[in-house]
Design an enzyme around this catalytic site. Sequence first.
Site, short mmCIF file in Angstrom:
data_model
loop_
_atom_site.label_atom_id
_atom_site.label_comp_id
_atom_site.label_asym_id
_atom_site.label_seq_id
_atom_site.Cartn_x
_atom_site.Cartn_y
_atom_site.Cartn_z
N GLU A 42 -5.44 -1.93 82.56
CA GLU A 42 -6.90 -1.96 82.62
C GLU A 42 -7.29 -2.32 84.05
OE1 GLU A 42 -10.71 -3.99 80.31
OE2 GLU A 42 -8.80 -5.05 80.35
N HIS A 53 -2.52 -5.80 75.92
CA HIS A 53 -3.39 -5.15 76.90
C HIS A 53 -2.57 -4.88 78.16
CE1 HIS A 53 -6.46 -6.82 74.32
NE2 HIS A 53 -7.46 -6.54 75.13
N HIS A 94 -9.34 -1.66 68.54
CA HIS A 94 -9.44 -2.55 69.70
C HIS A 94 -10.86 -3.12 69.78
CE1 HIS A 94 -7.84 -3.65 73.86
NE2 HIS A 94 -9.07 -4.16 73.81
N ARG A 115 -16.84 -23.52 64.75
CA ARG A 115 -16.18 -24.81 64.53
C ARG A 115 -15.61 -24.96 63.12
NH1 ARG A 115 -14.83 -26.35 69.10
NH2 ARG A 115 -14.35 -28.37 68.17
N HIS A 148 -12.68 -7.15 69.83
CA HIS A 148 -12.47 -8.59 69.85
C HIS A 148 -13.51 -9.27 68.97
CE1 HIS A 148 -9.62 -8.75 73.34
NE2 HIS A 148 -10.15 -7.55 73.53
#
Length: 349
Positions: free
Chosen positions: A205, A202, A16, A71, A18
């Site tokens: 939380e 998720h 987990h 980009r 990101h």
Amino acid sequence: MSLSSYVQAAPKAELHVHLEGAVQPETLLTLAQRNGVQLPANTVEEMRHWIQFRDFDHFIDVFRAACRCMRTAADYELVTVELGANLARQGVLYAEVTFSESVHHMMGVPRREYFDGLARGRARALAEHGIELAWIFNIVRQWKDGNQVVPLADETLAASIEGREIGVVALGLAGAEAGAPPEPFAPWFDKARAAGLHSAPHAGEHDGPSSVWGALRALGAERIGHGVRAIEDPSLVSHLATTGTPLDVCPLSNVRLGVAASLERHPLPTLLKAGVVLTVNSDDPSLFNTSLSDDYAALIEPMGLGVEQIDELILNGFRSTFVPEPRKAAMVAAAQQELAALKAAHLRS
């Protein structure tokens, strides 16, 4: 040598984290300058200060700013390789990395750009750092700038299915949980599972046990991101323990976001004692000024876990991956063998 050195040297899986929340401040500044993105920071020191967590709204602003700075395929390759290198330095052998695909799509980046960058970065991470990366593309529940949930969920689902070619293993669900329960997202998760993807939303939380129940019942969740508020419902804790459904726990993130009042009062030890399968993870390490090593260190002090409990959490990381079962068994066996050797080196009385 000590329990602390043993834990830091131990082989790990990170399930987990990101990608966008793990970009190093130096790299974020480089990307912003490369792509002409104006940010309220012009030096590395200013960037370090600006990205540090203040509150949830600021966290989202920084997260989306990081997305704006990516980009080209080269940008995605760079942040992927750097994440792989950083995790490898912490003993991670395998990671399932969450990527907010629809955010990048909405910002006008062609799918092939990030696909190519993620694929090249993933290959380099393995070749140069010995770490295997897989991807979880997540649907974002809500947006401040209008209700775009349906078209963006369609986009993420399509990209996830196509993305199996670059290592996508699961569909996720993230974003603010309040007012956005899991149940409405069932059609997308049904299609993802039918296409061979796993379900890793998720839940539990910022919202309570009902969101975990919804993820389990409506989305067929095989693993829950966070899920720590399950502690508020004993029947849910019992269900999770009985079914063996893992929770990806991110202790320091939980404290930063106010999900847990402190590390001393974090529900991880109670959930573990109740038989719930838990893994330890870092979530958004750059934005929370943390690392996976810091999260593991918290197991010792202040949580006070012993070596057997920590071994269980380490091995749960490998057991809870989305790799095929024969390979998973081999990963667990290799980790057990390495842990035994590390005990001899680090924990001799």
